[in-house]
Design a protein around this motif. Structure first.
Motif, PDB file in Angstrom:
ATOM      1  N   GLU A   4      -3.975  -1.906 -10.681  1.00 18.93           N
ATOM      2  CA  GLU A   4      -3.372  -3.205 -10.428  1.00 18.93           C
ATOM      3  C   GLU A   4      -2.168  -3.430 -11.335  1.00 18.93           C
ATOM      4  OE1 GLU A   4      -6.291  -6.235 -10.707  1.00 18.93           O
ATOM      5  OE2 GLU A   4      -7.386  -5.584  -8.927  1.00 18.93           O
ATOM      6  N   VAL A   7       0.806  -1.404 -10.011  1.00 20.32           N
ATOM      7  CA  VAL A   7       1.376  -1.994  -8.795  1.00 20.32           C
ATOM      8  C   VAL A   7       2.457  -3.009  -9.171  1.00 20.32           C
ATOM      9  CG1 VAL A   7       0.884  -3.571  -6.877  1.00 20.32           C
ATOM     10  CG2 VAL A   7      -0.575  -1.586  -7.255  1.00 20.32           C
ATOM     11  N   ALA A   8       2.149  -3.896 -10.096  1.00 23.31           N
ATOM     12  CA  ALA A   8       3.114  -4.921 -10.495  1.00 23.31           C
ATOM     13  C   ALA A   8       4.271  -4.329 -11.294  1.00 23.31           C
ATOM     14  CB  ALA A   8       2.408  -5.998 -11.315  1.00 23.31           C
ATOM     15  N   TRP A  12       5.080  -1.875  -6.559  1.00 20.48           N
ATOM     16  CA  TRP A  12       4.336  -1.401  -5.391  1.00 20.48           C
ATOM     17  C   TRP A  12       3.842  -2.537  -4.494  1.00 20.48           C
ATOM     18  CZ3 TRP A  12       4.262   3.383  -3.599  1.00 20.48           C
ATOM     19  CH2 TRP A  12       4.445   4.465  -4.480  1.00 20.48           C
ATOM     20  N   THR A  13       3.990  -3.773  -4.902  1.00 21.13           N
ATOM     21  CA  THR A  13       3.501  -4.889  -4.089  1.00 21.13           C
ATOM     22  C   THR A  13       4.125  -4.846  -2.698  1.00 21.13           C
ATOM     23  OG1 THR A  13       3.303  -6.242  -6.079  1.00 21.13           O
ATOM     24  CG2 THR A  13       3.286  -7.389  -3.963  1.00 21.13           C
ATOM     25  N   HIS A  86       8.000 -11.736  -9.883  1.00 18.93           N
ATOM     26  CA  HIS A  86       8.132 -10.281  -9.957  1.00 18.93           C
ATOM     27  C   HIS A  86       8.927  -9.873 -11.203  1.00 18.93           C
ATOM     28  CE1 HIS A  86       6.430  -9.130  -6.041  1.00 18.93           C
ATOM     29  NE2 HIS A  86       6.991 -10.220  -5.551  1.00 18.93           N
ATOM     30  N   THR A 159       5.891  -3.695   6.531  1.00 17.60           N
ATOM     31  CA  THR A 159       6.093  -3.984   5.114  1.00 17.60           C
ATOM     32  C   THR A 159       6.723  -2.788   4.409  1.00 17.60           C
ATOM     33  OG1 THR A 159       3.878  -3.173   4.561  1.00 17.60           O
ATOM     34  CG2 THR A 159       4.090  -5.531   5.051  1.00 17.60           C
ATOM     35  N   THR A 161       7.521  -1.640  -0.131  1.00 17.53           N
ATOM     36  CA  THR A 161       7.255  -2.079  -1.495  1.00 17.53           C
ATOM     37  C   THR A 161       8.297  -3.101  -1.933  1.00 17.53           C
ATOM     38  OG1 THR A 161       8.606  -0.381  -2.592  1.00 17.53           O
ATOM     39  CG2 THR A 161       6.317   0.207  -2.048  1.00 17.53           C
ATOM     40  N   PHE A 162       7.920  -3.940  -2.895  1.00 16.12           N
ATOM     41  CA  PHE A 162       8.892  -4.892  -3.424  1.00 16.12           C
ATOM     42  C   PHE A 162      10.092  -4.156  -4.010  1.00 16.12           C
ATOM     43  CE2 PHE A 162      10.703  -7.261  -6.973  1.00 16.12           C
ATOM     44  CZ  PHE A 162      11.180  -8.370  -6.277  1.00 16.12           C
TER      45      PHE A 162
END
Length: 242
Positions: A4, A7-8, A12-13, A86, A159, A161-162
């Motif tokens: 987790e 991801v941030a 990867w969000t 983010h 979608t 990734t961010f």
């Protein structure tokens, strides 16, 4: 470090592939304010970033290297002002690595070294450089590669990734004047002054034509074989800086 956390940290969000959806159908989420290049930190104290900057400066043409740097500063302005949640977690190093390497597959030698589209070959090169040569973490190296693979995957469904969406926003702003109101004009002026364009629109349009001539199947074609180079050459937002 938990999955987790990575991801941030490495962007990867999952976010909408359609930037209009992400921006709520508006020119921006928050009104941009003046932000100069000197006020945006480039993570040169990160040894991996420092080595990749040297590598990119050696491999890329001066106009392409300056484009890569402008994309970092524009993307950081967008990140800070439009996506503060983010910005609180995303690693500037991961963003810098993505910006520095996103066009690494466009050099004349590399366009001819493979039948792969430049984004895919560039993502593979970036992954190998970061993992095998510079020993970056797997999550960081793969986040960079994923974003490079998809930085021209513009569309309205699904979608990405961010990090991938952020690099799309930054590259399209610089290349075509996309989402022109998302960056303050002071920021636009200052970043172009710090990293001059050197005729970038013409250079990039020529690269597009070169790749499509060599590889008519290239992923770039989905942006329009005539429409995309025309949008690059017709970039009115950046015309005065060319």
């Amino acid at each position: 470090m938990s999955s987790e956390d990575t991801v941030a940290i490495h962007g990867w969000t999952a976010v909408p592939r359609d930037a209009k959806v992400l921006l709520g159908g508006k020119p921006y989420i928050n009104k941009p304010y003046s932000l100069l290049a000197k006020d945006i930190k480039f993570p040169s104290d990160d040894l991996v970033v420092a080595k990749v900057r040297e590598y990119a400066q050696e491999k890329l043409s001066p106009p392409c290297f300056n484009h890569s740097m402008r994309v970092y500063y524009f993307s950081m302005a967008i990140l800070t002002q439009q996506f503060p949640s983010h910005a609180a977690t995303l690693s500037p190093s991961t963003l810098a690595l993505t910006c520095l390497l996103h066009d690494i597959g466009t050099t004349p030698t590399r366009l001819r070294a493979t039948q792969l589209s430049f984004e895919y070959y560039g993502g593979i090169l970036a992954l190998n450089l970061l993992r095998q040569d510079l020993h970056a973490s797997q999550s960081q190296a793969e986040a960079v590669a994923e974003a490079i693979f998809r930085h021209q995957d513009v569309g309205t469904t699904g979608t990405l990734t961010f990090l991938g969406q952020l690099i799309q926003l930054g590259t399209l702003y610089d290349n075509t004047g996309g989402n022109p109101e998302i960056v303050h004009e002071d920021t636009r002026d200052d970043v172009n002054r710090e990293f001059p364009r050197m005729g970038w629109s013409r250079c990039f349009a020529e690269v597009i034509g070169e790749e499509l001539g060599l590889k008519p199947w290239a992923h770039t074609s989905h942006l329009g074989e005539e429409e995309f180079p025309a949008a690059v050459l017709g970039n009115k937002l950046m015309e005065e800086y060319e």
